[in-house]
Design an enzyme around this catalytic site. Structure first.
Site, PDB file in Angstrom:
ATOM      1  N   GLU A   1     -35.945 -30.541 -25.667  1.00 46.28           N
ATOM      2  CA  GLU A   1     -37.649 -30.621 -25.492  1.00 46.28           C
ATOM      3  C   GLU A   1     -37.631 -29.712 -26.543  1.00 46.28           C
ATOM      4  OE1 GLU A   1     -40.089 -31.084 -21.664  1.00 46.28           O
ATOM      5  OE2 GLU A   1     -37.978 -31.020 -21.729  1.00 46.28           O
TER       6      GLU A   1
ATOM      7  N   ASP B   1     -27.497 -36.101 -16.442  1.00 45.05           N
ATOM      8  CA  ASP B   1     -28.992 -35.004 -16.740  1.00 45.05           C
ATOM      9  C   ASP B   1     -28.422 -33.697 -16.034  1.00 45.05           C
ATOM     10  OD1 ASP B   1     -31.467 -34.534 -16.997  1.00 45.05           O
ATOM     11  OD2 ASP B   1     -32.141 -35.076 -14.668  1.00 45.05           O
TER      12      ASP B   1
ATOM     13  N   LYS C   1     -37.507 -34.583 -27.480  1.00 46.66           N
ATOM     14  CA  LYS C   1     -38.571 -34.525 -25.297  1.00 46.66           C
ATOM     15  C   LYS C   1     -39.390 -34.700 -25.568  1.00 46.66           C
ATOM     16  CE  LYS C   1     -36.504 -34.666 -21.502  1.00 46.66           C
ATOM     17  NZ  LYS C   1     -35.749 -34.068 -20.225  1.00 46.66           N
TER      18      LYS C   1
ATOM     19  N   THR D   1     -40.975 -37.884 -21.882  1.00 43.80           N
ATOM     20  CA  THR D   1     -40.875 -37.314 -20.475  1.00 43.80           C
ATOM     21  C   THR D   1     -42.721 -36.970 -19.624  1.00 43.80           C
ATOM     22  OG1 THR D   1     -39.360 -35.768 -19.061  1.00 43.80           O
ATOM     23  CG2 THR D   1     -40.607 -34.551 -20.820  1.00 43.80           C
TER      24      THR D   1
ATOM     25  N   PHE E   1     -40.772 -40.806 -14.049  1.00 46.51           N
ATOM     26  CA  PHE E   1     -39.857 -40.671 -12.815  1.00 46.51           C
ATOM     27  C   PHE E   1     -40.126 -40.887 -11.668  1.00 46.51           C
ATOM     28  CE2 PHE E   1     -39.602 -35.526 -14.043  1.00 46.51           C
ATOM     29  CZ  PHE E   1     -38.847 -36.087 -15.967  1.00 46.51           C
TER      30      PHE E   1
END
Length: 397
Positions: free
Chosen positions: A162, A71, A198, A222, A244
């Site tokens: 994204e 990441d 994303k 996400t 998350f």
């Protein structure tokens, strides 16, 4: 028209070839056809060198049971870890792209300059003129693609890019921008099979994924904080979700007043395991790739920074930032035991496979305190980063 990025690519091409072709063969999707190659041993002092060939780190053991993604948008960091052979994919977000825009490093400056030149060319916006929104959007997407192209050259798997977070509640707009991003990649010689688009885990973002997946454009949903989002994404055919667990833990700590949990009782861990079990129970191909980690037992407990990671060992994939990869590199392999098992977790799933509609989703969403609060916070935070990037790009015009 000149392309400063080409000079950057030429310089990067002189680096030693990556040995990062290792990919654990446990994904529920068909694996990429990468040939295996030896891993570079990892020591506590460096992710790419070792003082003892006999030492096996927790990171190496984790890579045996879970596909690992890094990441990070930092080229040097990604390169260093890719060379270990333990990292398969890379994920980026608006924060990383914004940091690239303000980095000052000549390589990133070249990406920004090329993005601005590209945006001017495709939108016919000349120097010194007011910068229309369309031109800025083109520059934002191009910069994300420029960064993604660099990362694609470093990792053997996929790079997540994204769509503008400000389109989180706009299905049509998200689809249009996603197609444009893929077109940019393909014009640079990067196959869409190497990219994940994303999209935020809103109902609208999930429906954008439904459309794109039918076109062969794979998506990463996400900002997932609830089982409801995960189920909707799987039913839409999303390639992958990014729940998350750390931010789910934050919400539950705030609600309960508790300062810590044992890792196996961490609400974020339990939420991810529930999503994973549902996917496996009902045969959804969607990959579960948790991201954004917190110390279950509290930051003052030694080794707690990787609590959630170790508690989810065996899940399809994880995306992990460099500091936590460093921590795992320093730990012995004995701390890693498989905690997620497709067959066992599928058997333990008690959730029905209730097919969601927009109306039923909206009703359940109203009662989903964690999902609503944390999704709103996440979109707001990434929107702020995007606005920072817009200001940087305006100055470049």
């Amino acid at each position: 028209m000149k392309f400063p990025l080409l000079a950057t690519l030429a310089a990067l091409a002189q680096r030693p070839a990556s040995i990062g072709a290792f990919k654990p063969q446990h994904s529920h999707r068909a694996p990429h056809n990468y040939s295996a190659s030896p891993r570079t041993p990892i020591s506590a002092s460096s992710p790419s060198t070792s003082t003892s060939a006999l030492r096996i780190s927790a990171l190496e053991s984790l890579a045996d049971v879970t596909t690992l993604s890094i990441d990070s948008g930092d080229i040097d960091t990604v390169s260093r870890y890719a060379e270990t052979g333990l990292i398969t994919d890379a994920t980026t977000n608006p924060l990383f792209v914004s940091q690239a825009g303000a980095n000052g490093d000549a390589r990133y400056e070249a990406m920004v300059a090329e993005a601005v030149a590209y945006a001017k060319e495709v939108t016919c916006s000349g120097d010194g003129c007011p910068v229309p929104e369309k031109t800025l959007n083109a520059a934002i997407d191009r910069l994300a693609v420029n960064l993604g192209k660099e990362l694609v050259a470093l990792v053997p798997g996929r790079v997540s890019t994204e769509v503008d977070i400000r389109l989180s509640y706009d299905t049509e707009g998200s689809v249009e921008r996603a197609r444009s991003i893929i077109e940019m990649y393909e014009s640079m010689g990067v196959s869409k099979d190497r990219i994940l688009i994303k999209l935020a885990g809103t109902w609208e973002g999930i429906q954008a994924a439904r459309i794109l997946e039918k076109e062969g454009i794979n998506c990463n949903i996400t900002l997932v904080f609830s089982f409801l989002q995960a189920a909707a994404a799987a039913q839409a055919g999303a390639y992958l979700i990014s729940p998350f667990p750390g931010r789910i833990l934050d919400w539950h700590k705030k609600q309960s007043g508790k300062s810590s949990y044992e890792p196996d009782a961490d609400p974020g861990v339990l939420s991810v395991k529930r999503m994973y079990a549902y996917f496996r129970r009902y045969g959804y191909d969607t990959i579960c790739m948790p991201a954004s980690w917190r110390p279950s037992r509290g930051a003052d407990v030694e080794g707690s920074d990787v609590d959630e990671i170790l508690a989810l060992a065996g899940v399809d994939e994880m995306t992990i930032p460099q500091p936590l990869l460093d921590s795992l590199s320093k730990l012995e392999s004995s701390v890693v035991t498989r905690k997620c098992d497709a067959q066992a977790d599928a058997a333990s799933c008690n959730d029905p496979d209730f097919k969601l509609t927009e109306e039923s989703y909206a009703r359940y969403w109203e009662a989903d305190g964690c999902g609503r609060e944390k999704l709103g916070e996440g979109i707001d935070a990434f929107t702020a980063e995007t606005e920072k990037l817009v200001k940087i790009l305006i100055e470049k015009f």
